[in-house]
Design an enzyme around this catalytic site. Sequence first.
Site, PDB file in Angstrom:
ATOM      1  CG  ASP A  38      -2.043   0.952   1.152  1.00 36.55           C
ATOM      2  OD1 ASP A  38      -2.287   1.499   0.058  1.00 36.55           O
ATOM      3  OD2 ASP A  38      -2.697   1.174   2.183  1.00 36.55           O
ATOM      4  CG  ASN A  86      -7.785  -2.172  -5.958  1.00 34.88           C
ATOM      5  OD1 ASN A  86      -6.897  -2.988  -5.724  1.00 34.88           O
ATOM      6  ND2 ASN A  86      -8.081  -1.187  -5.105  1.00 34.88           N
TER       7      ASN A  86
HETATM    8  C1  FPP Z   1      -1.618   0.239  -3.434  1.00 33.28           C
HETATM    9  O1  FPP Z   1      -1.223   1.564  -3.465  1.00 33.28           O
HETATM   10  C2  FPP Z   1      -1.135  -0.470  -4.588  1.00 33.28           C
HETATM   11  C3  FPP Z   1      -1.909  -1.066  -5.536  1.00 33.28           C
HETATM   12  C4  FPP Z   1      -3.394  -1.074  -5.523  1.00 33.28           C
HETATM   13  C5  FPP Z   1      -1.311  -1.736  -6.690  1.00 33.28           C
HETATM   14  C6  FPP Z   1      -0.191  -2.630  -6.337  1.00 33.28           C
HETATM   15  C7  FPP Z   1       0.556  -2.903  -7.549  1.00 33.28           C
HETATM   16  C8  FPP Z   1       1.893  -2.888  -7.630  1.00 33.28           C
HETATM   17  C9  FPP Z   1       2.817  -2.720  -6.506  1.00 33.28           C
HETATM   18  C10 FPP Z   1       2.475  -3.180  -8.929  1.00 33.28           C
HETATM   19  C11 FPP Z   1       2.613  -4.635  -8.917  1.00 33.28           C
HETATM   20  C12 FPP Z   1       2.905  -5.232 -10.175  1.00 33.28           C
HETATM   21  C13 FPP Z   1       2.702  -6.542 -10.397  1.00 33.28           C
HETATM   22  C14 FPP Z   1       3.244  -7.178 -11.609  1.00 33.28           C
HETATM   23  C15 FPP Z   1       1.956  -7.386  -9.464  1.00 33.28           C
HETATM   24  P1  FPP Z   1      -2.328   2.686  -3.567  1.00 33.28           P
HETATM   25  O2  FPP Z   1      -2.512   3.020  -5.015  1.00 33.28           O
HETATM   26  O3  FPP Z   1      -3.553   2.232  -2.863  1.00 33.28           O
HETATM   27  O4  FPP Z   1      -1.630   3.875  -2.821  1.00 33.28           O
HETATM   28  P2  FPP Z   1      -2.345   4.988  -1.934  1.00 33.28           P
HETATM   29  O5  FPP Z   1      -3.012   4.286  -0.798  1.00 33.28           O
HETATM   30  O6  FPP Z   1      -1.190   5.832  -1.487  1.00 33.28           O
HETATM   31  O7  FPP Z   1      -3.283   5.704  -2.833  1.00 33.28           O
END
Ligand code: FPP
EC number: 2.5.1.-
Length: 261
Positions: A38, A86
């Site tokens: 996250d 999501n």
């Molecule tokens: C959460 O951060 C992250 C995600 C929803 C996506 C996770 C994906 C990756 C780390 C890329 C992975 C790639 C592969 C190939 C699996 P957020 O967007 O919720 O961050 P925030 O809470 O700060 O908005």
Amino acid sequence: MQRDEAKLREYYAGAPDDISLSDVDLERIPSHISIIMDGNGRWAQARGLDRSEGHVAGVDALREAVTTSVRLGVDVLSVYAFSTENWRRPQHEVNLLMHLFATTLVKELPLFAQENVRLLFLGDIDALPKVTRDVFEKGLEETRGNTGMVFALAVNYGSRAEIARAARALARDVAAGRVDADEVDEASVAARLYTAGLPDPELLIRTSGENRLSNFLLWQIAYTEFYVTDTLWPDFTRWDYLRAVRDFQGRKRRFGGVVNK
Ligand code: FPP
């Protein structure tokens, strides 16, 4: 568990002040570690970048986490990449993530081969865009025979949906006479989850300081130890990983019973 200690020591050379490899007991590395990655969006926003840049940086952190897990001899690493909720994100962000999953996976296949990693998906991947699904299926195919760590990627995953799906499968088996309703037990539910055959996670790490499960592995984490760090996912390194393991090893796990110590 498979571990090359020489490689591990080399990997963990140049320790910072507060943590080093000698702070963890290599005989008590958790068998299954789960991570809720996250903070990508916040990481990007803090740098005046588009949220998508945070996800791109998140891929580098994930690659490091996979390598760290292999080096430490973890049996299963499961990570939450995309939840059933999501899809509510802006369309361009959803498209970017689907594209990123596909391109990243193609690029990382040699790493999985080199490290003997078997890929597994948790979630309904049939509902993903065809390009993403095709790459995922190729990844499953190419890593099927690998006998090292299992890397379980949760994509289009929701724990309640997973449990409901298991209940449907059980109901069908009961209706068809394959299972006696009175015999339905925890094992028969667990056998119908995406994680069938895997050990339950011993340690769940969540980055970016949020104390929430967000519908991840609700069934499987009944006795899992939680570790929440303020570090945002793109900043999460092999050292943060080691701090989490050290913290885990300092806990007394009772599984509802008592510890005779
Ligand atoms: C959460 O951060 C992250 C995600 C929803 C996506 C996770 C994906 C990756 C780390 C890329 C992975 C790639 C592969 C190939 C699996 P957020 O967007 O919720 O961050 P925030 O809470 O700060 O908005």
